[in-house]
Design a protein around this motif. Structure first.
Motif, PDB file in Angstrom:
ATOM      1  N   VAL A   1       0.838  -1.196   0.000  1.00 12.03           N
ATOM      2  CA  VAL A   1       0.000   0.000   0.000  1.00 12.03           C
ATOM      3  C   VAL A   1       0.878   1.252   0.000  1.00 12.03           C
ATOM      4  O   VAL A   1       1.730   1.420   0.885  1.00 12.03           O
ATOM      5  CB  VAL A   1      -0.937   0.022   1.228  1.00 12.03           C
ATOM      6  CG1 VAL A   1      -1.750   1.315   1.253  1.00 12.03           C
ATOM      7  CG2 VAL A   1      -1.860  -1.190   1.215  1.00 12.03           C
ATOM      8  N   GLY A   2       0.665   2.117  -0.971  1.00 12.99           N
ATOM      9  CA  GLY A   2       1.365   3.394  -1.006  1.00 12.99           C
ATOM     10  C   GLY A   2       0.673   4.392  -0.110  1.00 12.99           C
ATOM     11  O   GLY A   2      -0.532   4.637  -0.240  1.00 12.99           O
ATOM     12  N   ALA A   3       1.438   4.985   0.827  1.00 14.12           N
ATOM     13  CA  ALA A   3       0.862   5.910   1.803  1.00 14.12           C
ATOM     14  C   ALA A   3       0.862   7.352   1.322  1.00 14.12           C
ATOM     15  O   ALA A   3       0.354   8.235   2.010  1.00 14.12           O
ATOM     16  CB  ALA A   3       1.631   5.809   3.128  1.00 14.12           C
ATOM     17  N   GLY A   4       1.439   7.617   0.142  1.00 17.07           N
ATOM     18  CA  GLY A   4       1.490   8.981  -0.339  1.00 17.07           C
ATOM     19  C   GLY A   4       2.681   9.741   0.215  1.00 17.07           C
ATOM     20  O   GLY A   4       3.520   9.197   0.936  1.00 17.07           O
TER      21      GLY A   4
ATOM     22  N   VAL B   1      -0.967   9.448   8.480  1.00 21.50           N
ATOM     23  CA  VAL B   1      -1.345   8.118   7.996  1.00 21.50           C
ATOM     24  C   VAL B   1      -1.028   7.067   9.050  1.00 21.50           C
ATOM     25  O   VAL B   1      -1.815   6.145   9.280  1.00 21.50           O
ATOM     26  CB  VAL B   1      -0.639   7.801   6.665  1.00 21.50           C
ATOM     27  CG1 VAL B   1      -0.970   6.385   6.194  1.00 21.50           C
ATOM     28  CG2 VAL B   1      -1.040   8.812   5.593  1.00 21.50           C
ATOM     29  N   LEU B   2       0.111   7.196   9.712  1.00 18.25           N
ATOM     30  CA  LEU B   2       0.451   6.249  10.777  1.00 18.25           C
ATOM     31  C   LEU B   2      -0.621   6.228  11.856  1.00 18.25           C
ATOM     32  O   LEU B   2      -0.943   5.174  12.420  1.00 18.25           O
ATOM     33  CB  LEU B   2       1.801   6.609  11.402  1.00 18.25           C
ATOM     34  CG  LEU B   2       3.048   6.378  10.547  1.00 18.25           C
ATOM     35  CD1 LEU B   2       4.285   6.875  11.282  1.00 18.25           C
ATOM     36  CD2 LEU B   2       3.208   4.912  10.187  1.00 18.25           C
TER      37      LEU B   2
ATOM     38  N   GLU C   1      -4.184  13.544  13.772  1.00 20.03           N
ATOM     39  CA  GLU C   1      -5.427  13.214  14.445  1.00 20.03           C
ATOM     40  C   GLU C   1      -5.262  11.916  15.234  1.00 20.03           C
ATOM     41  O   GLU C   1      -5.097  10.849  14.661  1.00 20.03           O
ATOM     42  CB  GLU C   1      -6.564  13.082  13.426  1.00 20.03           C
ATOM     43  CG  GLU C   1      -7.932  13.015  14.044  1.00 20.03           C
ATOM     44  CD  GLU C   1      -9.040  13.048  12.998  1.00 20.03           C
ATOM     45  OE1 GLU C   1     -10.198  13.159  13.401  1.00 20.03           O
ATOM     46  OE2 GLU C   1      -8.737  12.951  11.798  1.00 20.03           O
ATOM     47  N   ILE C   2      -5.272  12.048  16.546  1.00 13.65           N
ATOM     48  CA  ILE C   2      -5.032  10.900  17.423  1.00 13.65           C
ATOM     49  C   ILE C   2      -6.309  10.584  18.207  1.00 13.65           C
ATOM     50  O   ILE C   2      -6.791  11.420  18.975  1.00 13.65           O
ATOM     51  CB  ILE C   2      -3.893  11.191  18.424  1.00 13.65           C
ATOM     52  CG1 ILE C   2      -2.602  11.516  17.691  1.00 13.65           C
ATOM     53  CG2 ILE C   2      -3.702  10.027  19.380  1.00 13.65           C
ATOM     54  CD1 ILE C   2      -1.979  10.351  16.986  1.00 13.65           C
ATOM     55  N   PRO C   3      -6.869   9.395  18.034  1.00  9.67           N
ATOM     56  CA  PRO C   3      -7.989   9.004  18.902  1.00  9.67           C
ATOM     57  C   PRO C   3      -7.485   8.827  20.336  1.00  9.67           C
ATOM     58  O   PRO C   3      -6.698   7.932  20.619  1.00  9.67           O
ATOM     59  CB  PRO C   3      -8.449   7.667  18.310  1.00  9.67           C
ATOM     60  CG  PRO C   3      -7.857   7.627  16.927  1.00  9.67           C
ATOM     61  CD  PRO C   3      -6.567   8.382  17.030  1.00  9.67           C
TER      62      PRO C   3
ATOM     63  N   VAL D   1       2.569   4.344  17.685  1.00 10.75           N
ATOM     64  CA  VAL D   1       3.273   4.485  16.411  1.00 10.75           C
ATOM     65  C   VAL D   1       3.913   5.866  16.286  1.00 10.75           C
ATOM     66  O   VAL D   1       5.098   5.984  16.018  1.00 10.75           O
ATOM     67  CB  VAL D   1       2.311   4.227  15.222  1.00 10.75           C
ATOM     68  CG1 VAL D   1       3.055   4.385  13.908  1.00 10.75           C
ATOM     69  CG2 VAL D   1       1.723   2.819  15.319  1.00 10.75           C
ATOM     70  N   VAL D   2       3.127   6.914  16.482  1.00  8.56           N
ATOM     71  CA  VAL D   2       3.642   8.283  16.388  1.00  8.56           C
ATOM     72  C   VAL D   2       4.145   8.717  17.755  1.00  8.56           C
ATOM     73  O   VAL D   2       3.430   8.617  18.752  1.00  8.56           O
ATOM     74  CB  VAL D   2       2.552   9.247  15.894  1.00  8.56           C
ATOM     75  CG1 VAL D   2       3.121  10.663  15.768  1.00  8.56           C
ATOM     76  CG2 VAL D   2       1.973   8.779  14.572  1.00  8.56           C
ATOM     77  N   ASP D   3       5.378   9.205  17.814  1.00  4.12           N
ATOM     78  CA  ASP D   3       5.971   9.663  19.073  1.00  4.12           C
ATOM     79  C   ASP D   3       5.546  11.109  19.331  1.00  4.12           C
ATOM     80  O   ASP D   3       6.271  12.064  19.036  1.00  4.12           O
ATOM     81  CB  ASP D   3       7.495   9.545  19.012  1.00  4.12           C
ATOM     82  CG  ASP D   3       8.149   9.724  20.374  1.00  4.12           C
ATOM     83  OD1 ASP D   3       7.493  10.259  21.282  1.00  4.12           O
ATOM     84  OD2 ASP D   3       9.318   9.326  20.523  1.00  4.12           O
TER      85      ASP D   3
END
Length: 509
Positions: A9-12, A43-44, A281-283, A426-428
């Motif tokens: 999958v390409g994430a752009g 995306v992450l 955007e983090i849930p 995933v995102v720090d």
């Protein structure tokens, strides 16, 4: 054997808005996600919580995992029966070694699909006002890897590239910029040919340096550049200032953290992206209905007794109506009740279910809702025989119920849902704040602030700019030492306008 499947999958190029719809749909069904460091933070953050996440690294010469091991990993996970997403920055078949990863899968007859991604050689110049083709300038585009093995000469036919008279885009070549420029001029390119280095295109870190082939290296050394970046050479680079558009957006260069309940799509994120912000955007929380809720079941069995139903959040609306349907009833059971809501977001959620609110306070917070509803009750029913249903969050503000009781009303104050704090891995986010890459965080409730704090233990919260929707949210952020500002009104539009004012006042334009 239950064989799984692999999706490349390409994430752009970085902007979460450029991730394809098919890529997102496939990602949401993944059991295992193997991702690169070039995948954008936005995306992450879309990777499902229940998916197993494996960091493959791979940026320039720094590899977390060698390619042969990557190939075997995809094979092994698929053979276990997993749905495996190989998430790659840009497009998986453009210098992404996607073909190499498929060879082993094809050899072992593992099913796979390829989901193309928007690639940086097209998207990044576009975000910088550079059309890679233009009828008056060039009719061809050539994409070249600028990476070379250490100590070896380029295996590039620079003369052939020059003779095409087309636009040249070099990926992964910033470290070798002097060699590339020298190779082109030695092959006969005009030293005055326009050229550009484009840093972190489509993200808040976007930066453009435009010069000529003979002066580009000097300009990069003077202005500085960070990776990832691409090199564009060709007459079309001269159009950058004329066609520039991204930096004219009011929030261009601004990265904002938007925290939200897992179940809700954030309208705030959309507002900010339209203004040019990069939105992470983090849930932050997950809301769950309280099961075996005898108090609510009893209330739903006597709905005709309530003259008012008071709702204090969109989630509260959602849970209440879900429980109503589960009890075997529908909105016809609510005919005798009037509805009071805390603000426009809650009112919108109620209208979506076919009901208009009868009361919404002049200021969108619990204190004003309680005061204005209490005043109305006293005016309409001075004998104090009103019965009110207040379904709310388990840890919601209880002062609202007290205000209504003081007005003489009988209040059934019933918790209907729990707030569960979630931590993404995933995102720090902590490092993003500490290194100043996130300008501010947008907070829409006190519970969201507490979720953010719990998820980022160890962060110096005095470094966090907090844009808060109301005074209770601000008070919670203040209690952790954040740099807080509050929207004029408790609406998403006003919160977005607050962030714009903060950005303009920061001088970081």
């Amino acid at each position: 054997m239950n064989t799984g499947k692999v999706w490349l999958v390409g994430a752009g190029p970085g902007d979460a808005g450029l991730f394809t719809r098919k890529g997102y749909e496939v990602l949401q069904q993944a059991d295992v996600v193997v991702y690169d460091s070039l995948v954008g933070d936005g995306v992450l953050a879309m990777i499902p919580e229940n998916a197993r996440k494996i960091n493959a690294g791979k940026r320039s010469s720094h590899h977390t995992m060698p390619q042969w091991k990557m190939n075997e990993l995809l094979l092994e996970e698929a053979q276990k029966g997993n749905r495996v997403v190989r998430l790659k920055g840009g497009d998986p078949f453009l210098f992404g070694r996607g073909g190499e990863e498929l060879e082993l899968l094809a050899e072992h007859q593992i099913p796979f699909e390829v989901v193309p991604g928007i690639t940086s050689p097209l998207a990044v110049p576009a975000y910088n006002g550079i059309p890679v083709t233009h009828r008056d300038y060039t009719s061809s585009l050539h994409i070249i890897t600028g990476h070379k093995r250490e100590g070896q000469a380029y295996d590039i036919n620079f003369r052939a590239l020059v003779e095409t008279e087309g636009t040249l885009v070099f990926l992964m070549g910033v470290a070798s910029l002097p060699d590339i420029c020298r190779g082109l001029t030695d092959a006969g390119m005009d030293p005055q040919m326009p050229a550009a280095v484009l840093q972190k295109g489509t993200t808040a870190g976007q930066k453009r340096i435009v010069a000529t082939v003979s002066t580009l290296q000097e300009e990069v050394e003077r202005q500085g550049v960070e990776t990832p970046a691409i090199i564009v050479v060709g007459k079309v680079c001269a159009l950058a200032d004329t066609f520039a558009w991204y930096e004219k957006l009011p929030l261009a260069g601004c990265k904002v953290l938007v925290t939200r309940p897992k179940e809700l799509v954030s309208s705030m994120s959309h507002r900010l992206r339209v203004m040019g912000a990069e939105v992470l955007e983090i849930p932050a929380v997950e809301t769950r209905p309280i099961r075996d809720n005898r108090s609510l079941e009893n209330a739903l069995g006597h709905l005709q007794e309530y003259s008012w139903i008071v709702l204090t959040s969109p989630t509260g609306v959602k849970v209440f109506f879900e429980c109503l349907l589960e009890s075997g009833k529908d909105i016809r059971s609510l005919a005798s009740a009037r509805f009071a809501v805390i603000g426009e977001g809650t009112a919108k959620a109620l209208r979506e279910r076919g009901i208009r609110p009868d009361l919404m306070p002049s200021v969108y917070d619990g204190d004003h809702l309680g005061a204005e509803l209490a005043k109305k009750i006293k005016e309409e029913n001075p004998d104090g025989t009103e019965k009110i249903l207040l379904p709310r969050a388990e840890k919601g503000n209880r002062s609202l119920a007290e205000q209504l009781r003081e007005a003489g009303a009988q209040v059934d104050d019933i918790p209907t849902y729990q707030t569960i704090y979630r931590k993404q891995d995933v995102v720090d986010v902590k490092r993003e704040f500490e290194e100043g890459r996130i300008f501010c965080a947008a907070f829409t409730s006190s519970s969201i602030v507490r979720a953010f704090v719990q998820a980022n233990e160890g962060l110096d919260f005095t470094k966090v700019r907090a844009a808060c929707i109301g005074k209770q949210t601000k008070a919670t952020a203040d209690s952790f030492g954040m740099q807080t500002e509050m929207a004029e009104k408790a609406t998403m539009d006003d919160l977005a306008e607050l962030i714009l004012r903060m950005w303009n006042a920061s001088g970081r334009l």
